[in-house]
Design a protein around this motif. Structure first.
Motif, PDB file in Angstrom:
ATOM      1  N   LYS A  59       0.671  -0.950   0.236  1.00 45.70           N
ATOM      2  CA  LYS A  59       0.121  -0.421   0.055  1.00 45.70           C
ATOM      3  C   LYS A  59       1.039   1.391  -0.213  1.00 45.70           C
ATOM      4  N   ASP A  64      -2.793   7.816  -5.076  1.00 50.50           N
ATOM      5  CA  ASP A  64      -4.867   7.688  -5.922  1.00 50.50           C
ATOM      6  C   ASP A  64      -3.552   6.276  -6.796  1.00 50.50           C
ATOM      7  N   HIS A  71     -10.312   1.724  -7.119  1.00 52.57           N
ATOM      8  CA  HIS A  71      -9.230   3.110  -6.286  1.00 52.57           C
ATOM      9  C   HIS A  71      -8.825   1.707  -5.435  1.00 52.57           C
ATOM     10  N   SER A  73      -6.109   1.834  -3.515  1.00 55.98           N
ATOM     11  CA  SER A  73      -5.620   2.491  -1.993  1.00 55.98           C
ATOM     12  C   SER A  73      -6.601   2.520  -0.836  1.00 55.98           C
ATOM     13  N   LYS A  74      -7.931   2.375  -1.361  1.00 54.30           N
ATOM     14  CA  LYS A  74      -9.116   2.587  -0.253  1.00 54.30           C
ATOM     15  C   LYS A  74      -9.112   0.598   0.219  1.00 54.30           C
TER      16      LYS A  74
END
Length: 227
Positions: A59, A64, A71, A73-74
């Motif tokens: 991560k 982004d 997405h 990273s979320k």
């Protein structure tokens, strides 16, 4: 939904004692389906970190990352694991084949990890291997294969789950010039015909002729190479 791989202002920090080390510094890159791009740079420039983040194995600290519209990273660890299994195909420096599995089973084990093996999976695996010139090697074990055959098996394995992104980490490191050209031209061919977004990290300048674009990485920064 945006297909392919899109990284925007991605930064990665590591803590080392009281210091903060920047492994990636505001990296931005877009790779569309059917594009094959190379990233070159000296050891320690951030290429491995870049590939790990692009492949949802690590991560990022900031920025982004969109991987085939997700997405990442979320996402949770479980969701990231699912993305790695279904959306990303990895080709490593050494082929990383399982010593006790034959060539066909090297591919089928990918399906087993994702659930169960269906009859059509076996048909698809055989078709892939035949396409890559391994039709007579289905029952062969890694120790019976040449370096080029091992890497071709690894290419086939990376395509087994029909992923949208292919990430190749120094795929020619253990090959002589002739085999290296064969392997990279095969990757390029599969990327084009199957419309995959692909990134190859390499030290091997001879292989850049197969790529649509070349990026250079220095001290964690990424820039488009002048053609």
């Amino acid at each position: 939904m945006s297909k392919g791989l899109h990284m925007r202002e991605v930064t990665m920090y590591y803590a080392e004692g009281n210091n903060q080390i920047t492994a990636l510094d505001h990296v931005s890159i877009s790779v569309e389906p059917g594009e094959f791009v190379a990233v070159v740079g000296p050891s320690g420039s951030g290429k491995s970190t870049f590939l790990s983040i692009a492949g949802a194995m690590l991560k990022a600290s900031e920025g982004d990352i969109q991987l085939n519209g997700n997405h990442i990273s979320k996402l949770t660890e479980k969701e990231l694991s699912n993305i790695r299994l279904h959306e990303v195909g990895f080709i490593m420096q050494s082929s990383n084949l399982v010593p006790y599995l034959n060539v066909l089973d090297q591919l089928l084990v990918v399906k087993r990890m994702a659930g169960t093996i269906k009859k059509e999976d076996k048909v698809f695996a055989i078709k892939l291997l035949e396409e890559l010139g391994l039709g007579l090697k289905l029952k062969s074990f890694p120790e019976e294969l040449s370096g080029g055959e091992k890497q071709r098996t690894a290419i086939a394995r990376s395509l087994m789950n029909n992923p949208n992104i292919i990430l190749a980490d120094e795929p020619t490191a253990s090959l002589d010039t002739k085999r290296a050209h064969e392997v990279v031209s095969l990757i390029a061919q599969e990327v084009k015909s199957r419309q995959k977004a692909a990134i190859m990290v390499t030290h091997d300048e001879r292989m850049l002729e197969y790529c649509d674009r070349v990026y250079r990485m220095y001290d964690g920064g990424l820039s488009l190479a002048e053609s």
